[in-house]
Design an enzyme around this catalytic site. Structure first.
Site, PDB file in Angstrom:
ATOM      1  N   LYS A  83       0.853  -1.193   0.000  1.00  0.00           N
ATOM      2  CA  LYS A  83       0.000   0.000   0.000  1.00  0.00           C
ATOM      3  C   LYS A  83       0.888   1.241   0.000  1.00  0.00           C
ATOM      4  O   LYS A  83       1.769   1.388   0.854  1.00  0.00           O
ATOM      5  CB  LYS A  83      -0.881  -0.041   1.256  1.00  0.00           C
ATOM      6  CG  LYS A  83      -2.210   0.628   1.110  1.00  0.00           C
ATOM      7  CD  LYS A  83      -3.081   0.266   2.299  1.00  0.00           C
ATOM      8  CE  LYS A  83      -4.372   1.005   2.288  1.00  0.00           C
ATOM      9  NZ  LYS A  83      -5.125   0.776   3.524  1.00  0.00           N
ATOM     10  N   LEU A  84       0.626   2.117  -0.969  1.00  0.00           N
ATOM     11  CA  LEU A  84       1.518   3.255  -1.215  1.00  0.00           C
ATOM     12  C   LEU A  84       0.771   4.569  -1.131  1.00  0.00           C
ATOM     13  O   LEU A  84      -0.392   4.656  -1.533  1.00  0.00           O
ATOM     14  CB  LEU A  84       2.100   3.124  -2.632  1.00  0.00           C
ATOM     15  CG  LEU A  84       2.948   1.873  -2.879  1.00  0.00           C
ATOM     16  CD1 LEU A  84       3.009   1.571  -4.364  1.00  0.00           C
ATOM     17  CD2 LEU A  84       4.348   2.069  -2.304  1.00  0.00           C
TER      18      LEU A  84
END
Ligand code: E4P
Length: 217
Positions: A83-84
């Protein structure tokens, strides 16, 4: 539409997975804090419960450090989805990670243009936050409709992961629009089964059945 559960609580994850309702899990730093557990340990446990993608969020802000954290998280299990943040460095990392065959979830999306950038960066998932937009006086679900329209215009493969869902009505509305995934808090996911007429009807059937004096089998 796929169902992810938005929690790092393994008890809830096990329960929903046993019901056969789960296609994946999303976590974030706030949910890790709420769990009171170590991120590596709890994420590994979650990855062992569900077969689908488990989103684990990096906390670094610059590209090199994001990539280092992504490498650490990737080693937890094969079903980790990185998750960015929706920043230029986060998008650069997204491009690099997806090109390397890793699953990515670009988070904290609040506009259609941000979603367009994430798709161009090859994100596996884009996470528009509905509830937080509602909190600001907007209709968060409209953002899902805009992104669906844009992604369909150009045939982007990025899946729309409706996030920050607060109510069963949110789930219904994003399903009508065609979100690919909804990540839902455990209590909201369980609440989808409830309808007062179902309860009332069951009560009546059970009462009438008792009066027949019969037993099945
Ligand atoms: C999604 O990936 C996020 O973890 C989540 O949906 C955030 O929801 P909130 O706005 O209720 O914190």
């Amino acid at each position: 539409m796929k169902f992810f559960v938005d929690t790092a609580d393994v008890k809830d994850i096990r329960e929903l997975n046993d019901l056969g309702l789960l296609d994946g899990v999303t976590t974030n730093p706030s949910l890790i804090l709420k769990s009171g557990r170590d991120i590596m340990e709890v994420t590994k446990e979650i990855c062992g419960i569900v077969e689908g993608p488990v989103s684990a969020e990096v906390t670094a802000m610059d590209y090199a450090e994001i990539m280092r954290e992504a490498d650490v998280l990737s080693k937890i299990a094969d079903n980790i989805c990185i998750k960015l943040p929706l920043t230029l460095d986060g998008l650069k990392a997204c491009k690099a990670l997806t090109s390397d065959g890793r699953q990515t979830n670009v988070t904290l999306c609040f506009s259609a243009n941000q979603a367009l950038l994430a798709a161009k960066a090859g994100a596996t998932f884009i996470s528009p936050f509905i509830g937080r937009l509602d909190d600001m006086g907007f209709d968060g679900v409209e953002l899902i409709a805009e992104i669906r329209h844009i992604y369909d215009n150009y045939g982007f493969d990025t899946e729309i992961l409706a996030a920050s869902i607060r109510t069963p009505d949110h789930v219904k509305r994003v399903a009508l629009i065609g979100a690919d995934v909804a990540t839902i808090p455990p209590a909201t996911l369980k609440a989808l089964v409830k309808h007062p007429l179902t309860d009332k009807g069951l009560e009546q059937f059970l009462a009438d059945w008792a009066k027949t004096g019969q037993k099945i089998g």
